[in-house]
Design an enzyme around this catalytic site. Structure first.
Site, PDB file in Angstrom:
ATOM      1  N   GLU A  82       0.828  -1.208   0.000  1.00 53.44           N
ATOM      2  CA  GLU A  82       0.000   0.000   0.000  1.00 53.44           C
ATOM      3  C   GLU A  82       0.861   1.256   0.000  1.00 53.44           C
ATOM      4  OE1 GLU A  82      -4.075   1.941   1.611  1.00 53.44           O
ATOM      5  OE2 GLU A  82      -3.595  -0.124   2.111  1.00 53.44           O
ATOM      6  N   THR A  83       1.976   1.217   0.690  1.00 52.12           N
ATOM      7  CA  THR A  83       2.878   2.366   0.691  1.00 52.12           C
ATOM      8  C   THR A  83       3.371   2.661  -0.721  1.00 52.12           C
ATOM      9  OG1 THR A  83       3.598   1.936   2.962  1.00 52.12           O
ATOM     10  CG2 THR A  83       5.077   3.266   1.575  1.00 52.12           C
TER      11      THR A  83
END
Length: 155
Positions: free
Chosen positions: A75-76
């Site tokens: 997700e980062t």
């Protein structure tokens, strides 16, 4: 985990944000959670985002890399790509993340590479491939972000 490093951004992107007084590396960091987990963004553009994360400290009770840790890395990286695609007028908000875990990892460093699947006006989708130090695929993830107008949302 707390060491400082600089992310490689395309110079034209750095210049665009600097003109607005925005610290691009801080804005596109892994945030507090990513920092605690040792996530480091190494390279970042809308076309490709690369980051690493240590397995140590991010394991589940069996001693394997935690699936949630892989999700944080994915997700980062996908969010950074989405933000860079959206540009200075948008912020990226994750709306869908799915991860398929292919193999366990007990030690070392994993590397994630996010590449775009779709880059539109209101959404961006990235595929994130996470591999171990032997370049074996550990996890395949897909993140879709909603691109919202930034006005009034950045603080």
């Amino acid at each position: 985990m707390g060491e400082q490093h600089s992310v490689k951004f395309p110079q034209e992107v750095v210049d665009e944000y600097a003109a607005l007084g925005v610290d691009l590396p801080a804005m596109f960091s892994a945030g507090h959670l990513g920092t605690r987990m040792g996530v480091q963004v190494i390279e970042a553009s809308a076309e490709r985002v690369v980051g690493t994360m240590p397995v140590e400290g991010n394991t589940q009770p069996y001693g394997l890399l935690h699936g949630g840790a892989s999700a944080v890395l994915a997700e980062t990286l996908g969010s950074v790509g989405s933000m860079l695609h959206g540009g200075i007028t948008k912020i990226a908000v994750g709306v869908d993340l799915n991860c398929t875990h292919h193999r366990g990892v007990r030690s070392g460093l994993v590397t994630g590479v996010a590449t775009p699947v779709h880059r539109g006006r209101s959404t961006a989708t990235y595929e994130i491939v996470i591999t171990d130090e032997q370049d074996k695929r550990v996890c395949t993830a897909r993140l879709t972000c909603l691109l919202r107008d930034a006005e009034g949302l950045r603080g």
